[in-house]
Scaffold this motif. Structure first.
Motif, PDB file in Angstrom:
ATOM      1  N   GLU A  89      13.645 -30.055  48.261  1.00 24.73           N
ATOM      2  CA  GLU A  89      14.563 -30.730  47.604  1.00 24.73           C
ATOM      3  C   GLU A  89      14.848 -30.149  46.009  1.00 24.73           C
ATOM      4  N   GLN A  90      13.942 -29.659  45.385  1.00 23.12           N
ATOM      5  CA  GLN A  90      14.272 -29.124  44.098  1.00 23.12           C
ATOM      6  C   GLN A  90      15.299 -27.952  44.337  1.00 23.12           C
ATOM      7  N   LEU A  91      15.069 -27.188  45.321  1.00 22.65           N
ATOM      8  CA  LEU A  91      16.058 -25.984  45.410  1.00 22.65           C
ATOM      9  C   LEU A  91      17.418 -26.568  45.874  1.00 22.65           C
ATOM     10  N   SER A  92      17.577 -27.757  46.747  1.00 23.48           N
ATOM     11  CA  SER A  92      18.707 -28.205  46.830  1.00 23.48           C
ATOM     12  C   SER A  92      19.400 -28.579  45.597  1.00 23.48           C
ATOM     13  N   GLU A  93      18.697 -29.372  44.802  1.00 19.65           N
ATOM     14  CA  GLU A  93      19.224 -29.920  43.383  1.00 19.65           C
ATOM     15  C   GLU A  93      19.557 -28.727  42.587  1.00 19.65           C
ATOM     16  N   GLU A  94      19.010 -27.477  42.555  1.00 24.18           N
ATOM     17  CA  GLU A  94      19.288 -26.434  41.717  1.00 24.18           C
ATOM     18  C   GLU A  94      20.637 -25.854  42.130  1.00 24.18           C
TER      19      GLU A  94
END
Length: 241
Positions: free
Chosen positions: A101-106
């Motif tokens: 999820e963090q990677l997707s947000e970035e």
């Protein structure tokens, strides 16, 4: 974490995550380069007209490359989203969920930054074209400048078309992956229900054979009854006639 989820050509979740992080770093560098090219002074071919920056000649190509990398990262995120849901341990599953999820947000933030830059670049090109047209009316010497900006506008249009194609391919891939995941869950559920039914009923092979034998006996009894009935009807008809 070396969980592979039984697919992805043998690639593990960790491998996909590391590849996505490398692509993310490359895409960030590409965005920084795009912004540097956009803010760099224009060449002397622009100095003959009162134009204010239209972007470096390599800007559209760099932006298109960044968009390809962003699309690749989004595709990897879709695959990792499917894989972390299959991890049996809750702790590891929650950890990978947060990472993905963090990677997707970035990558979404990076895509928004690139989109804003593209809009600014398009607006800058349109404004420069308008100034070039006004300047051409004044001295008739800016046709070369107009051709340059026409080429840049065409390059930006090509970059937008490529971006739309990549996004459509990404959406299609995500839909297919979700469909496969849903089908797998339904098959597992059907298998569990079938096993539950068999365990509940508890039919053995001997009971099934007994049922089949009884069915055959009932069938022959029925045939014998029909034959006897026909014989009785024929005898009764002959006696009465």
């Amino acid at each position: 974490m070396e969980y592979s989820g039984g697919g992805g050509g043998g690639a593990t979740l960790s491998d996909m995550y590391q590849s996505a992080r490398r692509l993310l770093l490359s895409a960030r560098d590409g965005v920084a380069r795009v912004e540097r090219l956009s803010s760099a002074p224009t060449s002397s071919s622009y100095s003959s007209a009162p134009l204010v920056g239209g972007g470096a000649p390599g800007d559209p190509a760099v932006a298109e490359e960044v968009r390809r990398e962003v699309a690749q990262i989004q595709g990897l995120c879709a695959q990792m989203d499917r894989l972390w849901r299959s991890i049996p341990g809750k702790g590891q599953r929650d950890l990978w969920k947060r990472k993905v999820e963090q990677l997707s947000e970035e990558v979404d933030s990076l895509k928004e930054t690139l989109d804003r830059h593209t809009l600014r670049q398009q607006k800058r090109i349109l404004e420069a074209k308008e100034r070039a047209e006004l300047f051409e009316r004044a001295n008739g010497e800016s046709s070369h400048v107009l051709r340059i900006f026409d080429d840049e506008a065409q390059a930006m249009q090509s970059a937008r078309s490529s971006s739309r194609m990549l996004e459509e391919a990404y959406d299609t891939g995500v839909a297919i992956l979700h469909k496969y995941a849903d089908q797998r869950d339904r098959l597992k559920s059907a298998q569990r229900k079938a096993l539950d039914v068999l365990n509940t009923v508890g039919l053995s092979n001997s009971v099934l054979k007994l049922i089949e034998r009884r069915h055959r006996v009932d069938k022959w009894i029925a045939y014998a009854g029909m034959i006897i009935t026909i014989v009785v009807m024929i005898a009764f008809w002959r006696l009465t006639h």
